[in-house]
Design an enzyme around this catalytic site. Structure first.
Site, PDB file in Angstrom:
ATOM      1  N   LYS A 207      15.341  22.381   5.065  1.00  0.00           N
ATOM      2  CA  LYS A 207      14.111  23.131   5.333  1.00  0.00           C
ATOM      3  C   LYS A 207      13.747  23.108   6.817  1.00  0.00           C
ATOM      4  CE  LYS A 207      11.622  22.930   0.986  1.00  0.00           C
ATOM      5  NZ  LYS A 207      10.515  22.305   0.264  1.00  0.00           N
ATOM      6  N   GLY A 208      13.355  24.267   7.335  1.00  0.00           N
ATOM      7  CA  GLY A 208      12.827  24.342   8.703  1.00  0.00           C
ATOM      8  C   GLY A 208      13.895  24.309   9.787  1.00  0.00           C
TER       9      GLY A 208
ATOM     10  N   ASP B 223       4.468  28.857  10.970  1.00  0.00           N
ATOM     11  CA  ASP B 223       5.774  28.694  10.357  1.00  0.00           C
ATOM     12  C   ASP B 223       5.793  29.672   9.166  1.00  0.00           C
ATOM     13  OD1 ASP B 223       8.234  27.420   9.551  1.00  0.00           O
ATOM     14  OD2 ASP B 223       7.081  26.379   8.008  1.00  0.00           O
ATOM     15  N   LEU B 224       6.956  29.985   8.653  1.00  0.00           N
ATOM     16  CA  LEU B 224       7.015  30.955   7.548  1.00  0.00           C
ATOM     17  C   LEU B 224       7.271  30.250   6.210  1.00  0.00           C
ATOM     18  CD1 LEU B 224       9.097  34.265   7.719  1.00  0.00           C
ATOM     19  CD2 LEU B 224       8.243  33.247   5.656  1.00  0.00           C
ATOM     20  N   ASP B 225       8.520  29.760   6.062  1.00  0.00           N
ATOM     21  CA  ASP B 225       8.918  29.149   4.795  1.00  0.00           C
ATOM     22  C   ASP B 225       8.051  27.921   4.495  1.00  0.00           C
ATOM     23  OD1 ASP B 225      10.316  28.282   2.584  1.00  0.00           O
ATOM     24  OD2 ASP B 225      11.888  27.316   3.760  1.00  0.00           O
TER      25      ASP B 225
ATOM     26  N   THR C  32       9.958  30.671   0.575  1.00  0.00           N
ATOM     27  CA  THR C  32      11.299  31.260   0.613  1.00  0.00           C
ATOM     28  C   THR C  32      12.379  30.195   0.411  1.00  0.00           C
ATOM     29  OG1 THR C  32      10.998  31.224   2.998  1.00  0.00           O
ATOM     30  CG2 THR C  32      10.817  33.352   1.929  1.00  0.00           C
TER      31      THR C  32
ATOM     32  N   SER D  58       8.948  30.923  13.273  1.00  0.00           N
ATOM     33  CA  SER D  58       9.851  30.497  12.201  1.00  0.00           C
ATOM     34  C   SER D  58      11.269  30.370  12.722  1.00  0.00           C
ATOM     35  CB  SER D  58       9.801  31.542  11.084  1.00  0.00           C
ATOM     36  OG  SER D  58      10.877  31.363  10.191  1.00  0.00           O
ATOM     37  N   ALA D  59      12.036  29.451  12.096  1.00  0.00           N
ATOM     38  CA  ALA D  59      13.458  29.312  12.422  1.00  0.00           C
ATOM     39  C   ALA D  59      14.263  30.459  11.813  1.00  0.00           C
ATOM     40  CB  ALA D  59      13.979  27.980  11.887  1.00  0.00           C
ATOM     41  N   SER D  60      13.622  31.248  10.958  1.00  0.00           N
ATOM     42  CA  SER D  60      14.366  32.280  10.226  1.00  0.00           C
ATOM     43  C   SER D  60      14.564  33.568  11.011  1.00  0.00           C
ATOM     44  CB  SER D  60      13.661  32.612   8.915  1.00  0.00           C
ATOM     45  OG  SER D  60      14.352  33.671   8.271  1.00  0.00           O
ATOM     46  N   LYS D  61      15.807  34.022  11.025  1.00  0.00           N
ATOM     47  CA  LYS D  61      16.117  35.304  11.669  1.00  0.00           C
ATOM     48  C   LYS D  61      15.685  36.451  10.764  1.00  0.00           C
ATOM     49  CE  LYS D  61      19.808  33.439  14.443  1.00  0.00           C
ATOM     50  NZ  LYS D  61      20.885  32.524  14.062  1.00  0.00           N
ATOM     51  N   ASN D  62      15.285  36.138   9.536  1.00  0.00           N
ATOM     52  CA  ASN D  62      14.817  37.162   8.601  1.00  0.00           C
ATOM     53  C   ASN D  62      13.293  37.292   8.584  1.00  0.00           C
ATOM     54  OD1 ASN D  62      17.430  37.978   7.394  1.00  0.00           O
ATOM     55  ND2 ASN D  62      17.518  35.833   6.792  1.00  0.00           N
TER      56      ASN D  62
ATOM     57  N   ARG E 292      19.985  28.319  10.009  1.00  0.00           N
ATOM     58  CA  ARG E 292      21.032  28.592   9.016  1.00  0.00           C
ATOM     59  C   ARG E 292      22.275  27.743   9.307  1.00  0.00           C
ATOM     60  NH1 ARG E 292      22.330  34.639   9.413  1.00  0.00           N
ATOM     61  NH2 ARG E 292      20.067  34.592   9.347  1.00  0.00           N
TER      62      ARG E 292
ATOM     63  N   LYS F 194      13.559  23.310  15.835  1.00  0.00           N
ATOM     64  CA  LYS F 194      12.598  22.249  15.521  1.00  0.00           C
ATOM     65  C   LYS F 194      13.393  20.971  15.228  1.00  0.00           C
ATOM     66  CE  LYS F 194       9.890  25.893  13.319  1.00  0.00           C
ATOM     67  NZ  LYS F 194       9.369  26.484  12.085  1.00  0.00           N
TER      68      LYS F 194
ATOM     69  N   GLU G  29       2.325  24.196   9.925  1.00  0.00           N
ATOM     70  CA  GLU G  29       3.668  23.780   9.481  1.00  0.00           C
ATOM     71  C   GLU G  29       3.638  23.030   8.157  1.00  0.00           C
ATOM     72  OE1 GLU G  29       6.865  23.513   9.686  1.00  0.00           O
ATOM     73  OE2 GLU G  29       7.363  24.599  11.505  1.00  0.00           O
ATOM     74  N   ASP G  30       4.789  23.052   7.450  1.00  0.00           N
ATOM     75  CA  ASP G  30       4.921  22.281   6.210  1.00  0.00           C
ATOM     76  C   ASP G  30       6.058  21.268   6.307  1.00  0.00           C
ATOM     77  OD1 ASP G  30       7.029  24.213   6.179  1.00  0.00           O
ATOM     78  OD2 ASP G  30       7.319  23.765   4.055  1.00  0.00           O
TER      79      ASP G  30
HETATM   80  P1  B16 Z   1      17.579  32.264   8.155  1.00  0.00           P
HETATM   81  P2  B16 Z   1      10.940  28.222   8.562  1.00  0.00           P
HETATM   82  C1  B16 Z   1      13.547  28.212   7.851  1.00  0.00           C
HETATM   83  O1  B16 Z   1      12.294  28.792   7.814  1.00  0.00           O
HETATM   84  C2  B16 Z   1      13.930  27.670   6.484  1.00  0.00           C
HETATM   85  O2  B16 Z   1      13.037  26.644   6.099  1.00  0.00           O
HETATM   86  C3  B16 Z   1      15.320  27.078   6.554  1.00  0.00           C
HETATM   87  O3  B16 Z   1      15.699  26.595   5.280  1.00  0.00           O
HETATM   88  C4  B16 Z   1      16.314  28.159   7.021  1.00  0.00           C
HETATM   89  O4  B16 Z   1      17.603  27.610   7.180  1.00  0.00           O
HETATM   90  C5  B16 Z   1      15.827  28.738   8.343  1.00  0.00           C
HETATM   91  O5  B16 Z   1      14.497  29.236   8.202  1.00  0.00           O
HETATM   92  C6  B16 Z   1      16.731  29.842   8.859  1.00  0.00           C
HETATM   93  O6  B16 Z   1      16.605  30.983   8.068  1.00  0.00           O
HETATM   94  O7  B16 Z   1      18.894  31.901   7.542  1.00  0.00           O
HETATM   95  O8  B16 Z   1      16.806  33.301   7.371  1.00  0.00           O
HETATM   96  O9  B16 Z   1      17.701  32.634   9.615  1.00  0.00           O
HETATM   97  O10 B16 Z   1      10.412  27.073   7.740  1.00  0.00           O
HETATM   98  O11 B16 Z   1      11.266  27.840  10.002  1.00  0.00           O
HETATM   99  O12 B16 Z   1      10.053  29.431   8.491  1.00  0.00           O
HETATM  100 MG    MG Z   2       8.554  25.653   6.859  1.00  0.00          MG
END
Ligand code: B16
Ligand code: MG
Length: 223
Positions: A45-46, A8-10, A16, A114-118, A49, A145, A169-170
């Protein structure tokens, strides 16, 4: 020996979440002149967006059109990406660099789940792009998730069976996702993460020896 580590990232690689929540707070202040309580941060979190924005609008009891929804999500992301400019390798959470290096010396492949597209941008800013063998694309998975999809995709990106992987994971939803994928769950955080195979209080406690023994006991239970 396990062959893959799915991260996982954040909250695991870097914090982040502070940047995410600050961007949501500013957005809500600007558009609705409202404040978000700190407790809401945990609930965003997790998750994706879009799901985070749903949580926030539900809390504020505000309805918006589909078009406004998309505009709000994209404005939040622009502010978030701008804020990420300050990121550098010093933002990597304690213990992560040495854990990754132990994984590498034990020939374990590493993927981002990670759920993050960044994710790719963040890894680049942290100087970790080369450490990762693959990045699962959250835009391509059907369910977020606690569904296992992103961890299944991350294992697949390494050409590995999830059973041969550990996931780190956190978040509660993230630990459930790892468990559902068949990988061995390693949690960093409080007792709320006790459904993980092995839990460390924080990233500095993460260590290869205990992670390996958690994976071995988990596999012994399977037999
Ligand atoms: P983005 P993870 C998640 O990261 C964040 O915890 C969550 O707050 C955020 O909405 C999600 O990424 C999407 O991020 O807007 O950058 O696509 O914990 O899955 O690494
Ligand atoms: Mg996380």
């Amino acid at each position: 020996m396990f062959k893959g580590a799915l991260f996982d990232l954040d909250g695991v690689i870097a914090d982040t979440a502070v940047f995410h929540f600050a961007a949501w707070k500013n957005l809500v202040k600007k558009h609705f002149n409202a404040d978000l309580p700190d407790e809401l941060e945990e609930k965003t979190k997790g998750i994706s967006r879009e799901d985070s924005l749903h949580v926030i609008l539900n809390y504020l009891n505000i309805q918006v059109s589909d078009e406004e929804f998309r505009a709000l999500a994209s404005e939040k992301n622009e502010a978030y990406v701008e804020a990420l400019n300050v990121l550098n390798p010093n933002y990597i959470l304690p213990g992560i660099t040495s854990f990754i290096s132990d994984l590498k010396s034990n020939h374990v492949k590493i993927a981002l789940a990670s759920a993050s597209k960044n994710g790719p941008l963040i890894l680049k800013k942290l100087g970790l792009s080369d450490a990762f063998d693959a990045i699962a694309d959250p835009a391509k998975v059907a369910a977020g998730k606690p569904a296992p999809d992103i961890f299944l995709a991350a294992a697949k990106s390494l050409n590995l069976d999830p059973k041969d992987c550990i996931g780190v994971e956190d978040a509660v939803a993230g630990v459930s996702a790892i468990n559902a994928s068949g990988a061995t769950s390693i949690a960093v955080g409080g007792v709320e993460l006790s459904q993980a195979t092995k839990r460390f209080n924080n990233t500095s406690e993460l260590n290869f020896k205990e992670v390996l023994s958690a994976w071995q006991s988990n596999m012994a239970l399977e037999r």
